[in-house]
Design a protein around this motif. Structure first.
Motif, PDB file in Angstrom:
ATOM      1  N   GLY A  86      36.009  43.700  44.754  1.00  0.00           N
ATOM      2  CA  GLY A  86      37.049  44.105  44.729  1.00  0.00           C
ATOM      3  C   GLY A  86      38.256  43.762  46.052  1.00  0.00           C
ATOM      4  O   GLY A  86      37.676  42.812  46.622  1.00  0.00           O
ATOM      5  N   VAL A  87      39.422  43.885  46.152  1.00  0.00           N
ATOM      6  CA  VAL A  87      40.210  42.806  46.587  1.00  0.00           C
ATOM      7  C   VAL A  87      41.574  43.865  46.857  1.00  0.00           C
ATOM      8  O   VAL A  87      41.876  44.250  45.634  1.00  0.00           O
ATOM      9  N   ASN A  88      42.252  43.849  47.756  1.00  0.00           N
ATOM     10  CA  ASN A  88      43.209  44.361  48.491  1.00  0.00           C
ATOM     11  C   ASN A  88      44.435  43.308  49.202  1.00  0.00           C
ATOM     12  O   ASN A  88      43.963  43.046  50.493  1.00  0.00           O
ATOM     13  N   ILE A  89      45.279  42.772  48.192  1.00  0.00           N
ATOM     14  CA  ILE A  89      46.092  41.840  48.451  1.00  0.00           C
ATOM     15  C   ILE A  89      47.453  42.625  48.749  1.00  0.00           C
ATOM     16  O   ILE A  89      48.201  43.131  47.760  1.00  0.00           O
ATOM     17  N   ALA A 108      37.710  39.756  41.947  1.00  0.00           N
ATOM     18  CA  ALA A 108      38.606  38.091  42.260  1.00  0.00           C
ATOM     19  C   ALA A 108      38.308  37.199  42.146  1.00  0.00           C
ATOM     20  O   ALA A 108      36.468  36.730  43.344  1.00  0.00           O
ATOM     21  N   LYS A 109      38.607  35.769  42.052  1.00  0.00           N
ATOM     22  CA  LYS A 109      37.607  34.335  42.183  1.00  0.00           C
ATOM     23  C   LYS A 109      38.853  33.833  42.232  1.00  0.00           C
ATOM     24  O   LYS A 109      39.977  33.769  41.625  1.00  0.00           O
ATOM     25  N   PHE A 110      39.013  32.715  43.277  1.00  0.00           N
ATOM     26  CA  PHE A 110      39.523  31.180  43.444  1.00  0.00           C
ATOM     27  C   PHE A 110      39.287  30.605  43.804  1.00  0.00           C
ATOM     28  O   PHE A 110      37.907  30.386  43.897  1.00  0.00           O
ATOM     29  N   GLU A 118      41.634  34.008  39.273  1.00  0.00           N
ATOM     30  CA  GLU A 118      41.667  35.286  38.611  1.00  0.00           C
ATOM     31  C   GLU A 118      41.655  37.033  38.568  1.00  0.00           C
ATOM     32  O   GLU A 118      40.175  36.433  40.275  1.00  0.00           O
ATOM     33  N   ALA A 119      41.552  37.332  38.651  1.00  0.00           N
ATOM     34  CA  ALA A 119      41.548  39.452  38.957  1.00  0.00           C
ATOM     35  C   ALA A 119      40.854  39.754  37.498  1.00  0.00           C
ATOM     36  O   ALA A 119      41.674  39.581  36.951  1.00  0.00           O
ATOM     37  N   ARG A 120      40.109  40.625  37.886  1.00  0.00           N
ATOM     38  CA  ARG A 120      39.668  41.648  36.965  1.00  0.00           C
ATOM     39  C   ARG A 120      39.388  42.663  37.347  1.00  0.00           C
ATOM     40  O   ARG A 120      38.834  42.809  38.439  1.00  0.00           O
ATOM     41  N   GLY A 121      39.624  43.945  35.773  1.00  0.00           N
ATOM     42  CA  GLY A 121      39.036  44.983  36.653  1.00  0.00           C
ATOM     43  C   GLY A 121      40.152  45.824  36.927  1.00  0.00           C
ATOM     44  O   GLY A 121      40.062  46.091  38.448  1.00  0.00           O
TER      45      GLY A 121
END
Length: 197
Positions: A86-89, A108-110, A118-121
């Motif tokens: 997960g990520v919080n931006i 997330a993937k860059f 791309e971000a998922r879920g």
């Protein structure tokens, strides 16, 4: 005479033994060189635990990202960075620097060269205008400055009205413009007439 024959016999055994060791070592070296070309290079070259990343443009903070773990894969032809947990931006706009927008996702993937995210879920995006978007996946082409998804998008506007894009949306990456596909919602007619003026 027996004594010399014994020494000669031992020398022959020692010579054969050393030859055997030489051939074993050289064959092992050949195996190692052959295996080098088959090694998998798709492993994380950097791992950051409890990441707190700040991105700046001419001194202005444009983004703050937090993630439990970030992995960078740099030793392959198409390097990428991934946040599997997960990520919080927080993203900042120079027009409203004190009110950040947010993006939250479970994954997330860059892609470095493509400048593609791309971000998922359970993706949740809140703009600095307090418009909230919810979807399962979203893609951001940083070069084209476009965000898009083919998933159903649920939008809550700052006045509380809602909109559903059943077949996704495309938007500018600052959310100043967006298009929904097969949409429905509870907009009032006053709001629609204001938009047409």
């Amino acid at each position: 005479m027996k004594f010399f024959r014994n020494i000669s016999y031992k020398k022959n055994i020692a010579y054969l033994f050393s030859c055997a060791i030489f051939f074993m070592v050289t064959s092992c070296e050949e195996d190692l060189t052959n295996n080098k070309g088959k090694n998998n290079k798709n492993f994380a070259s950097q791992i950051i635990n409890n990441a707190n990343i700040i991105q700046r443009d001419s001194g202005f903070v444009t983004m703050r990202a937090k993630a439990p773990i970030i992995e960078k894969y740099e030793l392959i032809d198409s390097p990428y960075t991934v946040a599997r947990k997960g990520v919080n931006i927080l993203f900042f706009d120079k027009k409203k620097p004190k009110v950040p927008g947010t993006i939250k996702a479970k994954y997330a993937k860059f892609y470095d060269y493509k400048q593609f995210y791309e971000a998922r879920g359970d993706v949740r995006i809140t703009t600095n205008e307090n418009e909230r978007f919810a979807m399962q996946t979203v893609f951001w082409d940083q070069r084209k400055k476009r965000i898009y998804t083919r998933d159903t998008v649920y939008v809550t506007m700052k006045d509380g009205s809602t909109l559903i894009g059943a077949h996704g949306m495309t938007a500018k990456d600052d959310f100043s413009e967006y298009v929904f596909y097969q949409n429905s919602g509870d907009f009032t007619t006053d709001k629609l007439s204001e938009k047409q003026k």
